[in-house]
Design a protein around this motif. Structure first.
Motif, PDB file in Angstrom:
ATOM      1  N   VAL A  31       0.915  -1.209   0.050  1.00 27.70           N
ATOM      2  CA  VAL A  31      -0.126  -0.003   0.063  1.00 27.70           C
ATOM      3  C   VAL A  31       0.811   1.183  -0.001  1.00 27.70           C
ATOM      4  N   ALA A  32       1.905   1.064   0.813  1.00 28.14           N
ATOM      5  CA  ALA A  32       2.865   2.702   0.921  1.00 28.14           C
ATOM      6  C   ALA A  32       3.501   2.751  -0.339  1.00 28.14           C
ATOM      7  N   ALA A  33       4.044   1.432  -1.037  1.00 28.09           N
ATOM      8  CA  ALA A  33       4.463   1.891  -2.427  1.00 28.09           C
ATOM      9  C   ALA A  33       3.562   2.097  -3.397  1.00 28.09           C
ATOM     10  N   THR A  34       2.556   1.786  -3.263  1.00 25.27           N
ATOM     11  CA  THR A  34       1.368   2.175  -4.286  1.00 25.27           C
ATOM     12  C   THR A  34       1.035   3.591  -3.857  1.00 25.27           C
ATOM     13  N   ALA A  35       0.982   4.034  -2.860  1.00 31.85           N
ATOM     14  CA  ALA A  35       0.507   5.500  -2.583  1.00 31.85           C
ATOM     15  C   ALA A  35       1.812   6.364  -3.108  1.00 31.85           C
ATOM     16  N   LEU A  36       2.979   5.919  -2.592  1.00 33.83           N
ATOM     17  CA  LEU A  36       4.014   6.842  -3.230  1.00 33.83           C
ATOM     18  C   LEU A  36       4.159   7.195  -4.813  1.00 33.83           C
ATOM     19  N   LEU A  37       4.006   5.852  -5.515  1.00 33.04           N
ATOM     20  CA  LEU A  37       4.111   6.123  -6.947  1.00 33.04           C
ATOM     21  C   LEU A  37       2.721   6.859  -7.416  1.00 33.04           C
ATOM     22  N   TRP A  38       1.729   6.516  -6.903  1.00 36.06           N
ATOM     23  CA  TRP A  38       0.391   7.330  -7.268  1.00 36.06           C
ATOM     24  C   TRP A  38       0.658   8.755  -7.048  1.00 36.06           C
ATOM     25  N   GLY A  39       1.053   8.943  -5.860  1.00 38.77           N
ATOM     26  CA  GLY A  39       1.265  10.470  -5.531  1.00 38.77           C
ATOM     27  C   GLY A  39       2.570  11.238  -6.376  1.00 38.77           C
ATOM     28  N   THR A  40       3.566  10.346  -6.797  1.00 41.78           N
ATOM     29  CA  THR A  40       4.530  10.748  -7.674  1.00 41.78           C
ATOM     30  C   THR A  40       4.031  11.362  -8.994  1.00 41.78           C
ATOM     31  N   VAL A  41       3.184  10.323  -9.582  1.00 34.71           N
ATOM     32  CA  VAL A  41       2.708  10.511 -10.984  1.00 34.71           C
ATOM     33  C   VAL A  41       1.557  11.799 -10.760  1.00 34.71           C
ATOM     34  N   LEU A  42       0.533  11.729  -9.714  1.00 34.48           N
ATOM     35  CA  LEU A  42      -0.165  12.948  -9.760  1.00 34.48           C
ATOM     36  C   LEU A  42       0.430  14.367  -9.462  1.00 34.48           C
ATOM     37  N   LEU A  43       1.453  14.426  -8.750  1.00 35.52           N
ATOM     38  CA  LEU A  43       2.057  15.478  -8.495  1.00 35.52           C
ATOM     39  C   LEU A  43       3.248  15.795  -9.496  1.00 35.52           C
ATOM     40  N   TRP A  44       3.606  14.944 -10.445  1.00 33.65           N
ATOM     41  CA  TRP A  44       4.546  15.248 -11.550  1.00 33.65           C
ATOM     42  C   TRP A  44       4.220  16.714 -12.066  1.00 33.65           C
ATOM     43  N   PRO A  45       5.509  17.411 -12.019  1.00 35.72           N
ATOM     44  CA  PRO A  45       5.110  19.014 -12.337  1.00 35.72           C
ATOM     45  C   PRO A  45       4.640  19.236 -13.763  1.00 35.72           C
ATOM     46  N   SER A  46       4.885  18.280 -14.803  1.00 40.18           N
ATOM     47  CA  SER A  46       4.729  18.699 -16.007  1.00 40.18           C
ATOM     48  C   SER A  46       3.214  18.121 -16.252  1.00 40.18           C
ATOM     49  N   ALA A  47       2.637  18.340 -17.383  1.00 40.74           N
ATOM     50  CA  ALA A  47       1.095  17.858 -17.819  1.00 40.74           C
ATOM     51  C   ALA A  47       1.037  16.405 -17.822  1.00 40.74           C
ATOM     52  N   HIS A  48       2.462  15.632 -18.057  1.00 42.87           N
ATOM     53  CA  HIS A  48       2.261  14.189 -18.551  1.00 42.87           C
ATOM     54  C   HIS A  48       3.567  13.614 -17.640  1.00 42.87           C
ATOM     55  N   ALA A  49       3.227  12.690 -16.921  1.00 40.00           N
ATOM     56  CA  ALA A  49       4.440  11.880 -16.364  1.00 40.00           C
ATOM     57  C   ALA A  49       4.954  11.221 -17.410  1.00 40.00           C
ATOM     58  N   PRO A  50       6.589  10.960 -17.099  1.00 40.66           N
ATOM     59  CA  PRO A  50       7.145  10.198 -18.117  1.00 40.66           C
ATOM     60  C   PRO A  50       6.702   8.681 -18.013  1.00 40.66           C
ATOM     61  N   MET A  51       7.013   8.233 -19.339  1.00 39.50           N
ATOM     62  CA  MET A  51       6.704   6.873 -19.536  1.00 39.50           C
ATOM     63  C   MET A  51       7.229   5.800 -18.504  1.00 39.50           C
ATOM     64  N   TRP A  52       8.656   6.021 -18.111  1.00 40.65           N
ATOM     65  CA  TRP A  52       9.278   4.911 -17.213  1.00 40.65           C
ATOM     66  C   TRP A  52       8.598   5.032 -16.171  1.00 40.65           C
ATOM     67  N   LEU A  53       8.092   6.306 -15.309  1.00 37.50           N
ATOM     68  CA  LEU A  53       7.569   6.291 -14.187  1.00 37.50           C
ATOM     69  C   LEU A  53       5.920   5.780 -14.156  1.00 37.50           C
ATOM     70  N   LEU A  54       5.141   5.632 -15.598  1.00 38.93           N
ATOM     71  CA  LEU A  54       3.841   5.068 -15.574  1.00 38.93           C
ATOM     72  C   LEU A  54       4.079   3.514 -15.558  1.00 38.93           C
ATOM     73  N   ILE A  55       5.346   3.142 -16.323  1.00 44.57           N
ATOM     74  CA  ILE A  55       5.507   1.834 -16.246  1.00 44.57           C
ATOM     75  C   ILE A  55       5.804   1.429 -14.748  1.00 44.57           C
ATOM     76  N   VAL A  56       6.735   1.799 -13.892  1.00 42.56           N
ATOM     77  CA  VAL A  56       6.924   1.620 -12.781  1.00 42.56           C
ATOM     78  C   VAL A  56       5.667   1.384 -11.788  1.00 42.56           C
ATOM     79  N   LEU A  57       4.677   2.418 -12.022  1.00 44.80           N
ATOM     80  CA  LEU A  57       3.469   2.514 -11.452  1.00 44.80           C
ATOM     81  C   LEU A  57       2.573   1.210 -11.649  1.00 44.80           C
ATOM     82  N   CYS A  58       2.614   0.666 -13.067  1.00 42.94           N
ATOM     83  CA  CYS A  58       2.037  -0.475 -13.444  1.00 42.94           C
ATOM     84  C   CYS A  58       2.506  -1.703 -12.898  1.00 42.94           C
TER      85      CYS A  58
END
Length: 162
Positions: A31-58
């Protein structure tokens, strides 16, 4: 995500079979790892999170399925044999109800926020906070009930010589 689901399931199963006390740390860690990655994706400073981050989230989201199965391992030994079916049903329906409630919340928040995906997907944190709270609140009771019973069905690690 399917491959990470299978790989993590195998690892979690082996770890829990050898170290029964690892159940709560594995569930809470997932749960902590999931929350950390969801938070990182949602708070990413640009309009779109990078593909590598989305792959790690998946990949990390793939661990959520096996982590949710840990609930069955808490429910079975903490309940008398005549209630195991009911306990398993509650665990199963709890997971589905939580998932459907989160999907509904995301949809409603998308409508209310003018399709702001960051706001809508932030509703996931509410469910995670509720889950963590309940795990921490109830794990002592579950451990106490387990200790009170002789659990003949607990799976132990079996080492077979090759």
């Amino acid at each position: 995500m399917v491959l990470s689901n299978m790989a993590v399931g195998l690892v979690y199963g082996q770890v829990i079979a050898r170290h029964h006390a690892a159940r709560a740390p594995l569930a809470l860690g997932t749960v902590a790892a999931t929350a950390l990655l969801w938070g990182t994706v949602l708070l990413w400073p640009s309009a779109h999170a990078p593909m590598w981050l989305l792959i790690v989230l998946c990949v990390v989201l793939g661990a959520c399925g096996p982590a949710s199965m840990i609930g069955f391992d808490f429910a079975r030994p903490a309940n008398p044999p005549e209630r195991i079916g009911t306990a398993s049903g509650i665990v199963n329906m709890g997971g589905f109800t939580a998932s459907m409630t989160t999907l509904l919340a995301v949809g409603v928040l998308l409508d209310l926020s003018g399709e702001n995906f960051r706001i809508a997907f932030a509703s996931v944190f509410v469910l995670q906070a509720l889950g963590i709270t309940q795990i921490l609140r109830l794990r002592g009771r579950a451990h106490r009930r387990e200790r009170e019973r002789v659990v003949a069905s607990r799976v132990e690690a079996v080492h077979v010589p090759a």
